[in-house]
Design an enzyme around this catalytic site. Structure first.
Site, mmCIF file in Angstrom:
data_model
loop_
_atom_site.group_PDB
_atom_site.id
_atom_site.type_symbol
_atom_site.label_atom_id
_atom_site.label_comp_id
_atom_site.label_asym_id
_atom_site.label_seq_id
_atom_site.Cartn_x
_atom_site.Cartn_y
_atom_site.Cartn_z
ATOM 1 N N ASP A 27 0.829 -1.206 0.000
ATOM 2 C CA ASP A 27 0.000 0.000 0.000
ATOM 3 C C ASP A 27 0.865 1.258 0.000
ATOM 4 O OD1 ASP A 27 -2.793 1.081 0.473
ATOM 5 O OD2 ASP A 27 -1.721 2.028 2.118
ATOM 6 N N GLU A 35 13.667 -15.784 -0.777
ATOM 7 C CA GLU A 35 14.040 -16.916 0.080
ATOM 8 C C GLU A 35 12.982 -18.011 0.034
ATOM 9 O OE1 GLU A 35 14.361 -15.230 3.979
ATOM 10 O OE2 GLU A 35 15.990 -13.875 3.393
HETATM 11 O O1 TEU Z 1 -4.339 4.313 -1.312
HETATM 12 C C1 TEU Z 1 -3.252 5.197 -1.441
HETATM 13 C C2 TEU Z 1 -3.711 6.517 -1.838
HETATM 14 O O2 TEU Z 1 -4.802 6.926 -1.546
HETATM 15 C C3 TEU Z 1 -2.733 7.275 -2.518
HETATM 16 O O3 TEU Z 1 -2.315 6.534 -3.583
HETATM 17 C C4 TEU Z 1 -3.235 8.605 -2.913
HETATM 18 O O4 TEU Z 1 -4.536 8.519 -3.368
HETATM 19 C C5 TEU Z 1 -2.419 9.213 -3.973
HETATM 20 O O5 TEU Z 1 -1.117 9.235 -3.547
HETATM 21 C C6 TEU Z 1 -2.940 10.603 -4.274
HETATM 22 O O6 TEU Z 1 -1.970 11.330 -4.881
HETATM 23 C C7 TEU Z 1 -4.123 3.289 -0.440
HETATM 24 C C8 TEU Z 1 -5.346 2.413 -0.376
HETATM 25 O O7 TEU Z 1 -5.584 1.838 -1.628
HETATM 26 C C9 TEU Z 1 -6.476 3.224 0.145
HETATM 27 O O8 TEU Z 1 -7.667 2.509 0.169
HETATM 28 C C10 TEU Z 1 -6.114 3.693 1.538
HETATM 29 O O9 TEU Z 1 -7.098 4.550 2.024
HETATM 30 C C11 TEU Z 1 -4.781 4.437 1.553
HETATM 31 O O10 TEU Z 1 -3.787 3.722 0.851
HETATM 32 C C12 TEU Z 1 -4.278 4.592 2.950
HETATM 33 O O11 TEU Z 1 -3.824 3.370 3.433
#
Ligand code: TEU
Length: 550
Positions: free
Chosen positions: A212, A257
């Site tokens: 993420d 690994e």
């Molecule tokens: O999403 C990441 C996210 O929101 C970023 O990519 C952001 O939108 C982007 O950088 C805007 O420029 C992830 C998950 O997919 C999302 O559901 C979560 O809410 C978020 O991370 C936080 O963990």
């Protein structure tokens, strides 16, 4: 011939189905999807023909951001089940030949994570605080945030914590919600902890890990103000800094690994394709989502540019593209393609724009044939195979996304693409749950879009997906070794061959075009009459001269 069985590692050409756990299938009647419900529906996924599933976070969490706020990285939230259920799901998926990808959230944890609770309880300067970003505020009394970074969910990226004495004290950094404090990746204990967490899950047999917010882990330790126009990259205080790659080199060594091609997949939103591809160098991540496709407008020039740029950026590092039309963060593509503005952009979600769902669905049918014909892996988001649209009219009190709350409703947030799956029947909850109150309400109109209603209707989106996935296994489209080559085509038409055995035509022009003679039509997104490809229609051709070099 089964192209899936060639020696290329599975993640190079897999079709991966994103299971949004809380909205997939509820086995215990609490209105929230769970692991047992997912196990019960693996037969559906096997029948659909997917190679792998990716599950959104399943860990214990206060659910301030639908599970992207993790309180314990080594367990399962009771709302989803237990660790034993997770093991059972991995085993049951493997029995059906389906790989399992889990979600890992290394940028931040939950404010309820024991490390963060300990940090709050410790005084400024204590080692417990060093695992996060605690800083004194600016202003005479420290009443201003340490810098000007904005939260991605709206408002400032800093929240002032009470000191152990209860008085306002230091501020802590959270690039997302205040309940999601950012880890300090300068701290070796953070690095060691995540190395251990990766091993915990790889030991349990998961095949892949989706990472993420993968480009924002490393911050400039000086925490300077962000220049609002600042490009991501080495000079940016937190996006795509060069030091981040060392983390993924370590993670790649760990994945290596383990037997069986365990894959690391990055969630990386970067405008620069070449900066993006640096994460896919041979000793880093295996794959990363190619979001450029879902950001593109629905027109031949833009789509062709996205495809060319994506493939050109991946080629030098030898990594496959990983195409995505929808996920749990973006407006569903039936809706995007049914509007005048067909692109996606977080800054402008455009709820309430005039919408033609029939046009959106027609384009979505063509889009999936385009996507599944491209070289690389393809991610499907649960419900897109039913042609589900964004639910834009959720009652405000039902909305849960912090994006909605933190922007005071200016951003509609992401709940509209997270509404539970309709499986069967003619009334909500459509077989999703024994509860009459799923965690988000489903539209009545989904009665015509349940798995049951669409099964065996040859004109349904579901049957198109089933047919396309079946063909992709046996035709050149799924063959990682079949090179892609653009074919000559009229203006507004995208046409390309994959190897010598298959070709894809997509008509984005305003009038019909006639497909070349010879090759058989294997599949089309609309019924064809006399080899005529109507606007917003795609076709797969195979086994004839359509693919020959001209
Ligand atoms: O999403 C990441 C996210 O929101 C970023 O990519 C952001 O939108 C982007 O950088 C805007 O420029 C992830 C998950 O997919 C999302 O559901 C979560 O809410 C978020 O991370 C936080 O963990």
């Amino acid at each position: 011939m089964e192209y899936q069985s060639v020696n290329a590692p599975w993640w190079r050409n897999a079709v991966i189905y994103q299971v949004y756990l809380r909205s997939f299938a509820d086995s215990d009647g609490d209105g929230i999807g769970d692991l047992r419900g997912t196990i019960d529906h693996l037969g559906y996924l096997a029948g659909l023909g997917v190679d792998a599933i990716w599950l959104n976070p399943w860990y214990p969490s206060p659910m301030a951001d639908a599970g992207y706020d993790i309180a314990d990285y080594r367990d399962i939230d009771p709302v989803f089940g237990s660790l034993a259920d997770a093991d059972a799901l991995v085993a049951a998926a493997h029995d059906r030949g389906i790989k399992v990808i889990i979600d890992m959230v290394p940028n931040h944890c939950s404010a309820e994570h024991p490390w963060f609770r300990a940090a709050l309880a410790a005084p400024p300067g204590a080692p417990e605080r060093g695992k996060f970003w605690f800083r004194a505020g600016r202003g005479s009394g420290g009443e201003l945030p340490p810098n000007n970074w904005p939260s991605i969910f709206g408002g400032p990226a800093w929240t002032r914590a009470a000191g152990p004495d209860g008085r306002p004290g230091e501020w802590y950094l959270h690039l997302f919600d205040p309940k999601q404090p950012d880890f300090n990746w300068e701290n070796p204990q953070v690095r060691d902890e995540f190395a251990d967490v990766l091993r915990f899950w790889l030991d349990r047999g998961v095949d892949g890990i989706r990472i993420d917010s993968a480009a924002i882990l490393v911050k400039d330790p000086a925490l300077p103000d962000a220049d609002t126009g600042g490009e991501p990259g080495p000079g940016h205080p937190y996006t795509d800094r060069d030091e981040i790659h060392e983390i993924y080199r370590q993670w790649r060594r760990i994945a290596g690994e383990y037997p069986g091609e365990r894959a690391l997949i990055g969630e990386i939103w970067l405008p620069d394709h070449h900066r993006f591809a640096r994460y896919l160098r041979a000793d880093e991540l295996h794959s990363a989502f190619s979001f450029a496709l879902l950001q593109s407008t629905w027109d031949a020039g833009s789509l062709r540019r996205v495809i060319d740029d994506t493939l050109a950026a991946h080629a030098p590092v030898g990594a496959p593209a990983a195409w995505v039309l929808s996920n749990h963060d973006v407006t569903r593509h039936v809706t995007r393609y049914g509007r005048t503005t067909t692109s996606f952009d977080f800054a402008n979600r455009r709820h309430g724009e005039p919408l033609n769902l029939d046009l959106g669905a027609r384009r979505a049918r063509a889009a999936i044939l385009l996507t599944l014909a491209l070289p690389g892996a393809v991610y499907l988001y649960q419900g897109e195979e039913l042609g589900l649209w964004e639910v834009e009219d959720l009652p405000d009190e039902a909305r849960q996304d912090p994006m909605w709350h933190r922007t005071g409703g200016a951003d509609p947030g992401r709940d509209g693409c997270r509404v539970p799956m309709p499986w069967s029947g003619t009334e909500p909850p459509f077989g999703f749950s024994a509860s009459s109150q799923p965690w988000l309400p489903q539209p009545h109109a989904w009665k015509d879009h349940t798995v049951e209603a669409e099964s065996e209707d040859p004109a349904s989106m579901l049957e198109l997906y089933r047919a396309a996935l079946r063909l992709r296994r046996s035709a050149a489209f799924g063959d990682p070794a079949a090179p892609m080559r653009w074919l000559p085509s009229p203006a507004g038409v995208l046409a390309f061959a994959r190897g010598e055995a298959g070709a894809c035509y997509l008509n984005l022009s305003a009038g019909p075009v006639v497909l070349p003679e010879g090759a058989a039509v294997l599949l089309s997104s609309q019924p064809l009459s006399a080899r005529e490809l109507a606007p917003d229609t795609a076709a797969w051709l195979g086994g004839g001269p359509a693919q020959k070099r001209r």
